[in-house]
Write a protein that holds these residues in place. Structure first.
Motif, short mmCIF file in Angstrom:
data_model
loop_
_atom_site.label_atom_id
_atom_site.label_comp_id
_atom_site.label_asym_id
_atom_site.label_seq_id
_atom_site.Cartn_x
_atom_site.Cartn_y
_atom_site.Cartn_z
N VAL A 14 -3.73 14.37 -0.28
CA VAL A 14 -5.04 14.88 0.13
C VAL A 14 -4.91 15.72 1.40
CG1 VAL A 14 -7.30 14.19 1.02
CG2 VAL A 14 -6.36 13.08 -1.00
N VAL A 15 -4.12 15.27 2.35
CA VAL A 15 -3.93 16.02 3.60
C VAL A 15 -3.31 17.38 3.32
CG1 VAL A 15 -2.63 16.07 5.76
CG2 VAL A 15 -3.83 14.00 5.09
N MET A 30 -2.77 9.67 0.19
CA MET A 30 -3.33 10.21 1.42
C MET A 30 -2.57 11.47 1.85
SD MET A 30 -3.87 8.50 5.16
CE MET A 30 -2.15 8.54 5.57
N ILE A 63 1.03 5.35 0.79
CA ILE A 63 0.32 6.42 1.50
C ILE A 63 0.52 7.78 0.82
CG2 ILE A 63 0.47 5.20 3.69
CD1 ILE A 63 2.64 7.26 4.48
N GLU A 110 0.85 -1.19 0.00
CA GLU A 110 0.00 0.00 0.00
C GLU A 110 0.89 1.24 0.00
OE1 GLU A 110 -3.41 0.28 0.14
OE2 GLU A 110 -3.59 -1.89 -0.11
#
Length: 127
Positions: A21-22, A18, A15, A13
């Motif tokens: 987006v943050v 993510m 990150i 996976e």
């Protein structure tokens, strides 16, 4: 010939999406927020029967002992700075302490007239 079934390897996976987006959310909230200067001293605003949003352009603070503060300036220097920046159309938000004596508040309001402020709003809280 090899007829054994190979176990598919799980994909690791990532990150990175993510984190993207943050950071986008952080930039969004920084761009849309209003950064306001904190009050220079502790104030307890007076109560009022009605709540009305103020649209003042300048904030002036008066402590319970009558010290006037505008931006980083206090008392006489604050009044001098206000005199140079206020005209008859400027709205002023006046943040006063609830325990400020009425004669001192009257002196402050008279001083606003001398610097040329016509629209002074006292900021209150609802009961």
């Amino acid at each position: 010939m090899d007829f054994s079934t190979k176990v598919p390897r799980q994909r690791s996976e990532s990150i990175v999406p993510m984190i993207n987006v943050v950071f986008l959310l952080l930039i969004f909230f920084l761009m849309t927020s209003v950064i306001k200067q904190p009050a220079p001293f502790e104030l307890t605003p007076p109560n009022a029967d009605q709540l009305r949003m103020s649209e003042g352009e300048m904030a002036v603070y008066v402590s319970n002992d009558g010290m006037v503060r505008f931006d980083t300036f206090e008392n006489d220097i604050a009044w001098q700075r206000l005199k140079g920046r206020i005209d008859a159309k400027t709205n002023v938000k006046l943040h006063v302490d609830a325990s400020l004596p009425a004669p001192i508040l009257a002196q402050v309001m008279a001083q606003f007239r001398t610097v040329g402020a016509a629209n002074v709003e006292i900021i209150t809280t609802a009961k």
